[in-house]
Design an enzyme around this catalytic site. Structure first.
Site, mmCIF file in Angstrom:
data_model
loop_
_atom_site.group_PDB
_atom_site.id
_atom_site.type_symbol
_atom_site.label_atom_id
_atom_site.label_comp_id
_atom_site.label_asym_id
_atom_site.label_seq_id
_atom_site.Cartn_x
_atom_site.Cartn_y
_atom_site.Cartn_z
ATOM 1 N N ARG A 53 0.865 -1.179 0.000
ATOM 2 C CA ARG A 53 0.000 0.000 0.000
ATOM 3 C C ARG A 53 0.898 1.224 0.000
ATOM 4 O O ARG A 53 2.115 1.106 0.017
ATOM 5 C CB ARG A 53 -1.021 -0.002 1.158
ATOM 6 C CG ARG A 53 -0.713 -0.784 2.397
ATOM 7 C CD ARG A 53 0.418 -0.239 3.202
ATOM 8 N NE ARG A 53 0.184 1.161 3.509
ATOM 9 C CZ ARG A 53 1.104 2.042 3.772
ATOM 10 N NH1 ARG A 53 2.389 1.689 3.782
ATOM 11 N NH2 ARG A 53 0.824 3.307 4.039
ATOM 12 N N GLN A 203 -2.076 2.137 10.147
ATOM 13 C CA GLN A 203 -0.784 2.160 9.443
ATOM 14 C C GLN A 203 0.283 2.893 10.249
ATOM 15 O O GLN A 203 1.471 2.594 10.119
ATOM 16 C CB GLN A 203 -0.926 2.830 8.068
ATOM 17 C CG GLN A 203 -1.705 2.017 7.054
ATOM 18 C CD GLN A 203 -3.161 2.439 7.001
ATOM 19 O OE1 GLN A 203 -3.747 2.825 8.021
ATOM 20 N NE2 GLN A 203 -3.767 2.360 5.835
ATOM 21 N N ASP A 244 -1.893 10.849 -1.514
ATOM 22 C CA ASP A 244 -2.182 9.843 -2.544
ATOM 23 C C ASP A 244 -2.515 10.458 -3.886
ATOM 24 O O ASP A 244 -2.423 9.808 -4.920
ATOM 25 C CB ASP A 244 -3.350 8.955 -2.106
ATOM 26 C CG ASP A 244 -2.885 7.967 -1.057
ATOM 27 O OD1 ASP A 244 -2.745 8.375 0.111
ATOM 28 O OD2 ASP A 244 -2.646 6.801 -1.422
ATOM 29 N N ASN A 254 -5.140 12.549 1.289
ATOM 30 C CA ASN A 254 -4.313 11.587 2.043
ATOM 31 C C ASN A 254 -5.220 10.806 2.990
ATOM 32 O O ASN A 254 -6.428 11.024 3.068
ATOM 33 C CB ASN A 254 -3.206 12.338 2.796
ATOM 34 C CG ASN A 254 -2.144 11.407 3.344
ATOM 35 O OD1 ASN A 254 -1.636 10.556 2.634
ATOM 36 N ND2 ASN A 254 -1.809 11.539 4.612
#
Ligand code: MRU
Length: 364
Positions: A53, A203, A244, A254
């Protein structure tokens, strides 16, 4: 970056020269497991199920996925199906589209016999380019940390808050938001990182904390709601996150929760920087808030959590009442007006179309 002292990238070719190896990020921080991808379907699963990812690594994996497809079926139909299957994996990170378009433009005019070799070569270049880009982001962002270090007389750590994982695990190496931190740490600057846990998939708690620990960077994991309090009390010198997809306007998309951190930073005069590689800029979009597609993932990621018991067993538990619906928006957009600067491989830009085009004049 090193894992227990051994240098790794997040994606590489297997010894047989055609299969693709990745680190299964769903197993971190408890187990370091590598996986072998042999088909384009393996690559699509790796992206969709988040074994890999992070925007740049999604792009690199998609490029290698196209190479695996050409290894299996290099016909026009095989090329189209691989492109479509990989494109459908995740909607928000624009590096996916960028990498797939790079591969399609290269491969479409070639004969079926030529495609596999060309695909592996370009995928390797995309991976190498990402490493160089992220290293340059580190070089360009490091002075921002050094400035705070000097401003405070080099007597206390520079406190950087980050959200999600925009470290080397999210790229091929170095990371985006964490690259300036690694470079600062390596240069002897005393830097400490506040690591947002980043619910629902954690994350920050699972990946950012793990990779900072592997590199010896001092850090503290905090619940997602803590940042505003820390900023009110002068305990955050600057924020650095990844993105992103960056609209041409400088709006940044993001991991969900980034926007709230930017609002808190704005209210407390804390600089809020976003680090990004050029392929993360979507030059076709001029209003990130309304144009960038926001991925919605399974509600199970909200209602359930995975962790390690004291007995060492990795287990998943439910944290919500039976029958309570949950929603799982994976990203949000921070408007350019809340962003102090965009740290790129070409320098630090103002978060605006003028600022970005100053660094990327070829975009006209
Ligand atoms: O859902 P994820 O884990 O792929 O989201 C990752 C992020 O939001 C990162 O901050 C972003 O991709 C930038 S990575 C250098």
């Amino acid at each position: 970056m090193n894992v227990d002292g051994t240098p790794y990238r997040t994606i590489w070719l297997a010894e047989d020269g055609w299969a693709v190896m990745i680190i299964d990020q769903t197993r971190l921080p408890f187990e370091f497991v590598t996986r072998r991808l042999e088909t384009v379907s393996d690559a699509a699963t790796a992206i969709a199920d988040m074994w890999v990812r992070g925007a740049p690594l999604i792009g690199a994996t998609a490029a290698y996925g196209m190479a695996l497809a050409m290894h299996g079926d290099a016909s026009d139909a095989g090329l189209k199906k691989a492109y479509d299957d990989l494109m459908a994996t995740r909607p928000t990170a624009v590096n996916l589209r960028w990498a797939l378009n790079e591969m399609r433009v290269l491969l479409a005019p070639l004969s079926a016999e030529q495609r596999a070799e060309a695909a592996y070569k370009r995928a390797a270049e995309i991976a190498d380019e990402d490493v160089a880009i992220c290293s340059a982001i580190g070089d360009n962002g490091m002075p921002l940390i050094a400035e705070h270090w000097a401003r405070h007389g080099k007597v206390r750590p520079v406190n950087v808050l980050t959200h999600c994982n925009a470290g080397w695990l999210a790229t091929v190496d170095w990371g985006t938001a964490l690259a300036p931190i690694y470079k600062a740490h390596d240069a002897g600057i005393d830097v400490h990182v506040w690591v947002d846990e980043t619910r629902p998939r954690n994350q920050g708690a699972s990946l950012t904390a793990w990779e900072l620990g592997q590199h010896g960077v001092p850090h503290t994991v905090i619940a997602d709601n803590v940042g505003g309090h820390l900023m009110q009390h002068g305990q955050v010198d600057l924020c650095i996150t990844g993105t992103d997809r960056t609209a041409a306007s400088g709006d940044v998309c993001n991991k969900i929760g980034t926007y709230l951190k930017a609002l808190a930073a704005h209210d407390n005069n804390v600089p809020f920087y976003v680090a990004l590689p050029g392929p993360t800029i979507d030059w076709t979009m001029h209003d990130g808030v309304h144009q960038i597609p926001i991925e919605q993932r399974s509600p199970d990621e909200v209602t359930r959590m995975t962790g390690r018991t004291d007995g060492g067993e990795i287990t998943t538990v439910t944290i919500t009442p039976d029958g309570s619906p949950a929603a799982n928006f994976a990203f949000d957009v921070t408007p350019a007006r809340l962003v102090t600067g965009l740290i790129t491989e070409r320098g630090v830009a103002e978060a605006s179309e003028t600022g970005l085009k100053g660094l990327y004049p070829e975009q006209g």
